[in-house]
Write an enzyme that holds these catalytic residues in place. Structure first.
Site, PDB file in Angstrom:
ATOM      1  N   HIS A 140       0.974  -1.250  -0.062  1.00 36.88           N
ATOM      2  CA  HIS A 140      -0.085   0.109  -0.009  1.00 36.88           C
ATOM      3  C   HIS A 140       1.064   1.322   0.038  1.00 36.88           C
ATOM      4  O   HIS A 140       0.811   2.140  -0.818  1.00 36.88           O
ATOM      5  CB  HIS A 140      -0.812  -0.181   1.169  1.00 36.88           C
ATOM      6  CG  HIS A 140      -1.881  -1.178   1.054  1.00 36.88           C
ATOM      7  ND1 HIS A 140      -1.833  -2.037   2.313  1.00 36.88           N
ATOM      8  CD2 HIS A 140      -2.912  -1.512   0.604  1.00 36.88           C
ATOM      9  CE1 HIS A 140      -2.751  -3.012   2.013  1.00 36.88           C
ATOM     10  NE2 HIS A 140      -3.484  -2.615   0.983  1.00 36.88           N
ATOM     11  N   ILE A 141       1.834   1.242   0.914  1.00 38.00           N
ATOM     12  CA  ILE A 141       2.423   2.359   1.171  1.00 38.00           C
ATOM     13  C   ILE A 141       3.623   2.469  -0.051  1.00 38.00           C
ATOM     14  O   ILE A 141       3.758   3.679  -0.461  1.00 38.00           O
ATOM     15  CB  ILE A 141       3.307   2.457   2.426  1.00 38.00           C
ATOM     16  CG1 ILE A 141       2.271   2.559   3.535  1.00 38.00           C
ATOM     17  CG2 ILE A 141       4.179   3.962   2.602  1.00 38.00           C
ATOM     18  CD1 ILE A 141       2.776   2.479   4.871  1.00 38.00           C
ATOM     19  N   ASP A 243      11.985   6.919  10.983  1.00 38.19           N
ATOM     20  CA  ASP A 243      10.960   6.973  11.932  1.00 38.19           C
ATOM     21  C   ASP A 243      10.685   5.827  13.070  1.00 38.19           C
ATOM     22  O   ASP A 243      10.077   6.108  13.894  1.00 38.19           O
ATOM     23  CB  ASP A 243       9.568   7.034  10.944  1.00 38.19           C
ATOM     24  CG  ASP A 243       8.388   7.630  11.713  1.00 38.19           C
ATOM     25  OD1 ASP A 243       8.512   8.664  12.500  1.00 38.19           O
ATOM     26  OD2 ASP A 243       7.322   7.120  11.464  1.00 38.19           O
ATOM     27  N   GLU A 248      11.250   1.557  21.172  1.00 36.31           N
ATOM     28  CA  GLU A 248      10.688   3.156  21.103  1.00 36.31           C
ATOM     29  C   GLU A 248      10.233   3.352  22.519  1.00 36.31           C
ATOM     30  O   GLU A 248       9.667   2.326  23.082  1.00 36.31           O
ATOM     31  CB  GLU A 248       9.639   3.043  19.939  1.00 36.31           C
ATOM     32  CG  GLU A 248      10.283   2.757  18.690  1.00 36.31           C
ATOM     33  CD  GLU A 248       9.221   2.758  17.451  1.00 36.31           C
ATOM     34  OE1 GLU A 248       7.960   3.149  17.830  1.00 36.31           O
ATOM     35  OE2 GLU A 248       9.714   2.582  16.333  1.00 36.31           O
ATOM     36  N   HIS A 271       8.383   8.073  15.228  1.00 29.18           N
ATOM     37  CA  HIS A 271       7.150   7.238  14.746  1.00 29.18           C
ATOM     38  C   HIS A 271       5.667   8.031  14.555  1.00 29.18           C
ATOM     39  O   HIS A 271       4.789   7.637  14.984  1.00 29.18           O
ATOM     40  CB  HIS A 271       7.162   5.897  15.833  1.00 29.18           C
ATOM     41  CG  HIS A 271       6.233   4.754  15.138  1.00 29.18           C
ATOM     42  ND1 HIS A 271       6.562   3.493  15.540  1.00 29.18           N
ATOM     43  CD2 HIS A 271       5.542   4.797  14.177  1.00 29.18           C
ATOM     44  CE1 HIS A 271       5.900   2.540  14.745  1.00 29.18           C
ATOM     45  NE2 HIS A 271       5.136   3.332  13.828  1.00 29.18           N
ATOM     46  N   GLY A 274       2.222   7.978  10.169  1.00 27.02           N
ATOM     47  CA  GLY A 274       1.093   7.993   9.992  1.00 27.02           C
ATOM     48  C   GLY A 274       0.244   8.982  10.943  1.00 27.02           C
ATOM     49  O   GLY A 274      -1.104   8.553  10.694  1.00 27.02           O
TER      50      GLY A 274
HETATM   51  P1  NAI Z   1       1.725  -3.693   2.948  1.00 25.71           P
HETATM   52  O1  NAI Z   1       1.471  -5.017   3.620  1.00 25.71           O
HETATM   53  O2  NAI Z   1       0.726  -3.226   2.070  1.00 25.71           O
HETATM   54  O3  NAI Z   1       3.014  -3.731   2.102  1.00 25.71           O
HETATM   55  C1  NAI Z   1       4.227  -4.616   2.402  1.00 25.71           C
HETATM   56  C2  NAI Z   1       4.968  -5.150   1.097  1.00 25.71           C
HETATM   57  O4  NAI Z   1       6.025  -5.634   1.660  1.00 25.71           O
HETATM   58  C3  NAI Z   1       4.043  -6.357   0.604  1.00 25.71           C
HETATM   59  O5  NAI Z   1       3.675  -5.947  -0.915  1.00 25.71           O
HETATM   60  C4  NAI Z   1       5.063  -7.294   0.871  1.00 25.71           C
HETATM   61  O6  NAI Z   1       4.717  -8.333  -0.245  1.00 25.71           O
HETATM   62  C5  NAI Z   1       6.126  -6.856   0.839  1.00 25.71           C
HETATM   63  N1  NAI Z   1       7.158  -7.839   1.528  1.00 25.71           N
HETATM   64  C6  NAI Z   1       7.056  -8.321   2.629  1.00 25.71           C
HETATM   65  N2  NAI Z   1       8.374  -9.081   2.779  1.00 25.71           N
HETATM   66  C7  NAI Z   1       9.168  -8.487   1.932  1.00 25.71           C
HETATM   67  C8  NAI Z   1      10.528  -8.671   1.652  1.00 25.71           C
HETATM   68  N3  NAI Z   1      11.212  -9.595   2.559  1.00 25.71           N
HETATM   69  N4  NAI Z   1      11.257  -8.205   0.695  1.00 25.71           N
HETATM   70  C9  NAI Z   1      10.286  -7.252  -0.191  1.00 25.71           C
HETATM   71  N5  NAI Z   1       9.130  -7.190  -0.047  1.00 25.71           N
HETATM   72  C10 NAI Z   1       8.522  -7.761   1.062  1.00 25.71           C
HETATM   73  O7  NAI Z   1       2.061  -2.651   4.089  1.00 25.71           O
HETATM   74  P2  NAI Z   1       2.055  -1.374   4.053  1.00 25.71           P
HETATM   75  O8  NAI Z   1       0.655  -0.791   4.579  1.00 25.71           O
HETATM   76  O9  NAI Z   1       2.420  -1.073   2.739  1.00 25.71           O
HETATM   77  O10 NAI Z   1       3.014  -0.903   5.221  1.00 25.71           O
HETATM   78  C11 NAI Z   1       4.578  -0.996   5.089  1.00 25.71           C
HETATM   79  C12 NAI Z   1       5.208  -0.946   6.477  1.00 25.71           C
HETATM   80  O11 NAI Z   1       4.955   0.450   6.824  1.00 25.71           O
HETATM   81  C13 NAI Z   1       4.826  -1.773   7.350  1.00 25.71           C
HETATM   82  O12 NAI Z   1       5.869  -2.396   8.294  1.00 25.71           O
HETATM   83  C14 NAI Z   1       3.826  -0.918   8.451  1.00 25.71           C
HETATM   84  O13 NAI Z   1       3.847  -1.366   9.845  1.00 25.71           O
HETATM   85  C15 NAI Z   1       4.836   0.350   8.300  1.00 25.71           C
HETATM   86  N6  NAI Z   1       3.992   1.481   8.737  1.00 25.71           N
HETATM   87  C16 NAI Z   1       4.656   2.644   9.515  1.00 25.71           C
HETATM   88  C17 NAI Z   1       4.007   3.619   9.699  1.00 25.71           C
HETATM   89  C18 NAI Z   1       4.582   4.601  10.461  1.00 25.71           C
HETATM   90  O14 NAI Z   1       4.072   5.425  11.238  1.00 25.71           O
HETATM   91  N7  NAI Z   1       6.025   4.758  10.303  1.00 25.71           N
HETATM   92  C19 NAI Z   1       2.541   3.968   9.562  1.00 25.71           C
HETATM   93  C20 NAI Z   1       2.071   2.624   8.875  1.00 25.71           C
HETATM   94  C21 NAI Z   1       2.512   1.685   8.299  1.00 25.71           C
END
Ligand code: NAI
Length: 391
Positions: A140-141, A243, A248, A271, A274
């Site tokens: 997603h991100i 972040d 933390e 952090h 989001g």
């Molecule tokens: P998502 O699940 O939509 O995307 C994650 C992607 O990473 C998926 O496409 C998955 O197939 C891929 N992936 C998994 N293992 C992998 C690997 N070993 N190598 C390459 N790709 C791999 O998740 P989303 O929503 O995009 O979030 C991504 C990250 O951002 C998560 O860790 C989430 O916790 C973090 N996050 C951080 C926030 C913040 O405040 N800093 C807020 C929201 C999310």
């Protein structure tokens, strides 16, 4: 949304511990199913579910669901929901902004200006147009960052463990090593997992382009911060924005320390990737919608504990939601009971995964009719039924 759907809502101002939560849930009046809304700090353990059999659903008004024992929820037919896309745009916007901040060395110059120093120079400052952004994790991100970065004229490359449709002109790259070698900026958007823990260590950083930048807005254990510090000190990495950290602080206002403190072109944030008003509103909307849909229509779309049944809105008919052990003969027992009752099935939707099944049956007839209530009671008492509601 919940009140509009006829739910009586009781609020608690702060997170509750296990005993507090059990007491609060047990203290609720009536005998109807109970739905619980939590933030990230309240843990919903197997003991809570065991102690409160009325608990039918949990809405985690946040992104993660680590605080819910999902296996126990699944075994007891408790539907858990979260808000996985609520902050996607907020993170993607900020990451895009940080790419420019790093390339223009804005933060060191801001700190200098704040101290009263006029640090005017073009040295080490770049436009981002035409530069290559490498995205690790095109979910997603990652895919949103891809769209925004392309609109700035960047070339986007990405890697993921599953095949993903490239947005715009982005290109998938054959492996992390190639991505690191090709990218001027590397941005990490992977989940926390065995495969991502320590994914970017000294060896991977050494494969990055000389003078590249690293952004980690994913999870704190993905990057070895000691190795990143050494690479920034040696000049191999020109800057970083981070972040998330291996550990933390628990609350706002707590002290914070990191291996990356005191470095020049490094942006550290607490952090907050989001943390926007829009993301908070989205969380309320997404989880509220899921709970209402489960409560009123029996839909489990987006559930992280139960198989997902996508159902249309309930109109004239009555509906049965039967969550059952997925064992041979379960459906024929349910259908036999319906046939015996003489009630006509208007529609039926089923989703199963391994040991659990979710069945929504739409029946001709009012939910208050004696025949429908008796039929519902008969199905509720089948030994395969884990949880049952007449909607
Ligand atoms: P998502 O699940 O939509 O995307 C994650 C992607 O990473 C998926 O496409 C998955 O197939 C891929 N992936 C998994 N293992 C992998 C690997 N070993 N190598 C390459 N790709 C791999 O998740 P989303 O929503 O995009 O979030 C991504 C990250 O951002 C998560 O860790 C989430 O916790 C973090 N996050 C951080 C926030 C913040 O405040 N800093 C807020 C929201 C999310």
């Amino acid at each position: 949304m919940l009140e509009n759907a006829g739910v009586s809502v009781t609020r608690h101002g702060a997170g509750l511990d296990e005993h507090g939560l059990i007491d609060a849930l047990r203290g609720l009046p009536g005998s109807e199913p109970v739905f619980l809304g939590i933030r990230s700090k309240t843990r919903v353990t197997a003991a809570v579910m065991e102690a409160v059999p009325r608990l039918a659903g949990v809405g985690a008004f946040c992104i993660g669901t680590d605080q819910i024992d999902l296996e126990a929820a699944r075994a007891r037919g408790v539907a858990a929901f979260n808000a996985p896309f609520s902050s996607t745009r907020s993170v993607a916007e900020l990451v895009t902004g940080l790419i420019i901040m790093l390339a223009r060395r804005i933060f060191p110059r801001d700190r200098a200006a704040q101290r009263g120093l006029w640090d005017k120079s073009a040295k080490g400052n770049y436009e981002v147009r035409g530069k290559t952004l490498g995205i690790v994790g095109y979910g997603h991100i990652g895919s949103q960052v891809s769209v925004l970065a392309e609109s700035l004229g960047m070339h986007v490359r990405f890697v993921d463990v599953v095949p993903k449709l490239p947005m715009g002109n982005a290109n998938v790259v054959d492996g992390l090593e190639q991505l690191l070698a090709q990218s001027d900026f590397v941005s990490l958007h992977v989940p926390r997992s065995e495969s991502t823990r320590g994914m970017i260590g000294a060896a991977e950083i050494a494969k990055m382009k000389e003078g590249a930048y690293l952004i980690n807005y994913s999870r704190g254990d993905v990057v070895d911060l000691g190795a990143l510090r050494s690479a920034i000190e040696s000049g191999q990495i020109a800057g970083a924005a981070v972040d998330v950290y291996p550990t933390e602080p628990a609350s706002a206002g707590d002290a914070f320390s990191s291996a990356l403190q005191g470095l020049d072109n490094v942006i550290l944030t607490p952090h907050i990737g989001g943390s926007t008003a829009e993301a908070q509103a989205n969380i309320g909307r997404e989880v509220g919608q899921s709970l209402v849909s489960f409560l009123v229509d029996g839909g489990t779309t987006g559930s992280v504990s139960l198989p997902e049944v996508d159902v249309p809105q309930r109109k004239q008919h009555s509906r049965l939601l039967n969550i059952h052990r997925n064992v041979p003969g379960v459906l024929s027992k349910i259908n036999h009971a319906i046939a015996e009752s003489g009630v006509n099935i208007v529609g039926q939707r089923l989703a199963t995964s391994d040991d659990i099944g979710v069945l929504v049956v739409e029946l001709a007839g009012d939910e208050n009719s004696e025949t429908v209530t008796a039929l519902s009671d008969a199905i509720a008492s089948l030994d395969t039924t884990v949880r049952h509601r007449l909607l």
